[in-house]
Design a protein around this motif. Structure first.
Motif, mmCIF file in Angstrom:
data_model
loop_
_atom_site.group_PDB
_atom_site.id
_atom_site.type_symbol
_atom_site.label_atom_id
_atom_site.label_comp_id
_atom_site.label_asym_id
_atom_site.label_seq_id
_atom_site.Cartn_x
_atom_site.Cartn_y
_atom_site.Cartn_z
ATOM 1 N N VAL A 50 4.079 -1.685 15.022
ATOM 2 C CA VAL A 50 3.662 -2.798 14.165
ATOM 3 C C VAL A 50 2.720 -2.359 13.045
ATOM 4 N N LEU A 51 1.670 -1.635 13.401
ATOM 5 C CA LEU A 51 0.698 -1.231 12.393
ATOM 6 C C LEU A 51 1.286 -0.150 11.496
ATOM 7 N N GLY A 52 0.819 -0.094 10.246
ATOM 8 C CA GLY A 52 1.305 0.977 9.389
ATOM 9 C C GLY A 52 1.346 0.716 7.905
ATOM 10 N N PRO A 53 1.745 -0.496 7.446
ATOM 11 C CA PRO A 53 1.809 -0.682 5.987
ATOM 12 C C PRO A 53 0.497 -0.394 5.272
ATOM 13 N N SER A 54 -0.635 -0.690 5.934
ATOM 14 C CA SER A 54 -1.924 -0.434 5.277
ATOM 15 C C SER A 54 -2.199 1.056 5.147
ATOM 16 N N LEU A 55 -1.490 1.907 5.900
ATOM 17 C CA LEU A 55 -1.646 3.354 5.726
ATOM 18 C C LEU A 55 -1.218 3.780 4.326
ATOM 19 N N ILE A 56 -0.202 3.112 3.788
ATOM 20 C CA ILE A 56 0.270 3.449 2.439
ATOM 21 C C ILE A 56 -0.799 3.064 1.419
ATOM 22 N N ALA A 57 -1.360 1.848 1.582
ATOM 23 C CA ALA A 57 -2.457 1.436 0.701
ATOM 24 C C ALA A 57 -3.666 2.343 0.880
ATOM 25 N N LEU A 58 -3.937 2.747 2.126
ATOM 26 C CA LEU A 58 -5.088 3.618 2.393
ATOM 27 C C LEU A 58 -4.882 4.996 1.773
ATOM 28 N N GLY A 59 -3.637 5.492 1.806
ATOM 29 C CA GLY A 59 -3.351 6.777 1.178
ATOM 30 C C GLY A 59 -3.648 6.759 -0.312
ATOM 31 N N ILE A 60 -3.350 5.622 -0.958
ATOM 32 C CA ILE A 60 -3.694 5.470 -2.379
ATOM 33 C C ILE A 60 -5.200 5.343 -2.527
ATOM 34 N N SER A 61 -5.804 4.582 -1.609
ATOM 35 C CA SER A 61 -7.242 4.312 -1.683
ATOM 36 C C SER A 61 -8.062 5.590 -1.605
ATOM 37 N N ILE A 62 -7.765 6.430 -0.597
ATOM 38 C CA ILE A 62 -8.539 7.665 -0.446
ATOM 39 C C ILE A 62 -8.012 8.664 -1.466
ATOM 40 N N GLY A 63 -8.356 8.449 -2.705
ATOM 41 C CA GLY A 63 -7.840 9.284 -3.782
ATOM 42 C C GLY A 63 -8.676 9.125 -5.026
ATOM 43 N N SER A 64 -8.153 8.352 -5.974
ATOM 44 C CA SER A 64 -8.825 8.217 -7.266
ATOM 45 C C SER A 64 -10.239 7.675 -7.114
ATOM 46 N N GLY A 65 -10.426 6.684 -6.220
ATOM 47 C CA GLY A 65 -11.765 6.156 -6.025
ATOM 48 C C GLY A 65 -12.614 7.047 -5.158
ATOM 49 N N GLU A 66 -12.069 7.424 -3.995
ATOM 50 C CA GLU A 66 -12.864 8.117 -2.997
ATOM 51 C C GLU A 66 -13.102 9.590 -3.328
#
Length: 505
Positions: A50-66
């Motif tokens: 069930v869990l997982g779609p937010s991993l794609i958003a998190l992969g983007i997140s831990i990047g340009s901002g982080e």
């Protein structure tokens, strides 16, 4: 697991009007067990299926901002007065993401399709939304930053201006790697989840180990204190840099909708009855141009509560928790490197600043490890953004009967061709700007989205079946998104036009 398929439209006689578009057929919400193909969803099954779609958003997140904008701000300004922007931005974006995804779960329509239901209609809102999205992300700063890290990793030195062509070619190569990942996936969303899960786990474990080895307790504490201490930014703070930090902490502020399509493709709620984008190894899949929704009754209300529970778990535990940890570990490392070396990062050298400092102070082996971490972080961002640009264009065009006829009901016929064209266009832009400059443009254009799309969501979600509508206080949080991120966008525009920020710190 493949999602359940939608029943033929002629088996549904009830419709639900929503905005100015075609009414939605009304059918029951699917059982989560039916969607994920298991007899019972216990804890292990929820984690596995069930869990997982937010991993794609998190992969983007831990990047340009982080990896870029957070460390750049903290490295030059310190924690207090900057850290709280990170925390507030992440919190606001989680609530915003939940409301975007609420619409997807309730209708099966991805945001770019749902926006076409806003008066006066799709002819205005779909092109406008695509322009806002592409203007923010087509510049490819994330791709060039990843390529710079790869260049340094391969050659053992930071690229200079003379290496621009080589870096650009590496960026294009990495875009083609993204294409390869989507091609070998049976379901593209699942392929992206697995790629991000592997990469994020490696990143956080390595960062944690380096921080434990190098960063003193005082810096860990200062970082935590900075995240929760409300204070004005330090004197002389750059409003554009702070706006970029706000915009790219967690994800992309007002444009977060561009990556929530994956809840449809994962099969959440009514998304399981609409279809999904499959890779070349997957079966041919048609995607409905119009979504469906569910009746207001006790059975569907109970199912809706379960689906929203899964969504909240995915967002708060994986996305919010991962985003805060993913920001915290790099910024305390950057701050320690600044304190240790006496140097400060710049927009030009921030992708490789930490690696250089670690190499000088602790040995060449840490230089390569830091470069590898940075490369993975920035490649995740590249993976998510590049695929999302192609995905949103495909989903937007799929609302046209002529388009569906031209692709013979197989979105892959357009998806991969457009991916090749977009690779060429981004490669052209990469020749002219530093990656951090490109990322700042993208981040502040994300803040522009916060001036508009929160109100779009308030309208759309107010038209859902009563069971799916948000509580009134949720709309207040969306207005706070408008005020917080909108402030930084107005500052950015004023600064660009006059050379001086509207609000001076």
């Amino acid at each position: 697991m493949d999602s359940a398929t939608s029943p033929p439209p002629d088996q549904t006689t009830t419709t639900h009007p929503l905005g100015v578009g075609e009414p939605l057929p009304v059918v029951d919400l699917p059982e989560p067990e039916e969607v994920f193909g298991v007899p019972h969803l216990g804890r292990k099954e929820v984690v596995r299926f069930v869990l997982g779609p937010s991993l794609i958003a998190l992969g983007i997140s831990i990047g340009s901002g982080e990896w870029l904008l957070g460390p750049l701000n903290v490295g030059t300004l310190g924690f207090v007065g900057v850290g709280w922007i990170i925390t507030v931005s992440a919190l606001l974006q989680v609530f915003y993401n939940l409301e975007i995804s609420r619409y997807v779960l309730a209708t099966g329509e991805v945001p770019i399709v749902g926006f076409g239901r806003i008066p006066p209609g799709a002819w205005l809102w779909i092109p406008f939304s695509l322009i806002a999205l592409f203007f923010a992300f087509i510049w490819g700063g994330w791709a060039k930053a990843a390529a710079q890290g790869l260049y340094a990793l391969l050659n053992g030195e930071v690229p200079t201006a003379a290496d621009t062509t080589t870096v650009t070619l590496l960026a294009i190569l990495l875009l083609l790697v993204v294409m390869g990942i989507t091609m070998v996936s049976r379901k593209i969303t699942r392929g992206l989840e697995l790629a991000n899960l592997t990469s994020i786990a490696i990143q956080l474990l390595f960062l944690l180990a380096i921080d434990l080895f190098i960063v003193p307790f005082s810096v860990w504490w200062d970082g935590l204190r900075g995240l929760v201490t409300p204070a004005l930014p330090p004197e002389g703070s750059d409003a554009t840099l702070l706006g970029g930090l706000a915009g790219f902490t967690a994800l992309a502020s007002g444009l977060n909708w561009y990556v929530m399509n994956h809840y449809r493709d994962k099969g959440y709620g009514m998304g399981s009855r609409v279809g999904y984008l499959s890779g070349l190894r997957g079966e041919r899949q048609e995607v409905r141009a119009v979504g469906l929704t569910f009746p207001d009754d006790e059975k569907n209300a109970a199912l809706w509560k379960r689906w929203m529970g899964f969504l909240r778990l995915d967002m708060w535990v994986i996305f919010f928790g991962g985003a805060m940890i993913g920001m915290y570990l790099p910024i305390i490392l950057m701050r320690q490197m600044v304190l240790l070396t006496g140097d400060e990062p710049t927009q030009a050298n921030v992708p490789t600043f930490v690696a250089n400092a670690l190499g000088q102070e602790y040995g060449r082996w840490l230089f390569y490890i830091a470069l590898f971490i940075g490369f993975l972080i920035l490649f995740d961002t590249q993976l998510g953004i590049f695929e999302a640009l192609v995905r949103n264009m495909t989903d937007a065009l799929n609302t046209s009967p002529r388009f569906q006829q031209a692709i013979a009901g197989d979105p892959r016929r357009f998806y991969y061709g457009f991916m090749i064209v977009l690779t060429a266009v981004i490669g052209l832009f990469l020749q002219f700007f530093q990656p951090a400059t490109l990322v700042l443009i993208s981040a502040n254009m994300s803040n522009f989205g916060a001036l508009i799309f929160p109100f779009v969501l308030i309208y759309l979600n107010s038209k859902l079946p009563k069971t799916a509508r948000p509580r009134p206080w949720v709309n207040l949080v969306l207005v706070l998104n408008f005020l917080f991120f909108g402030f930084f966008f107005v500052n950015f525009v004023f600064d660009q036009l006059t050379g001086e920020a509207l609000v001076q710190f």
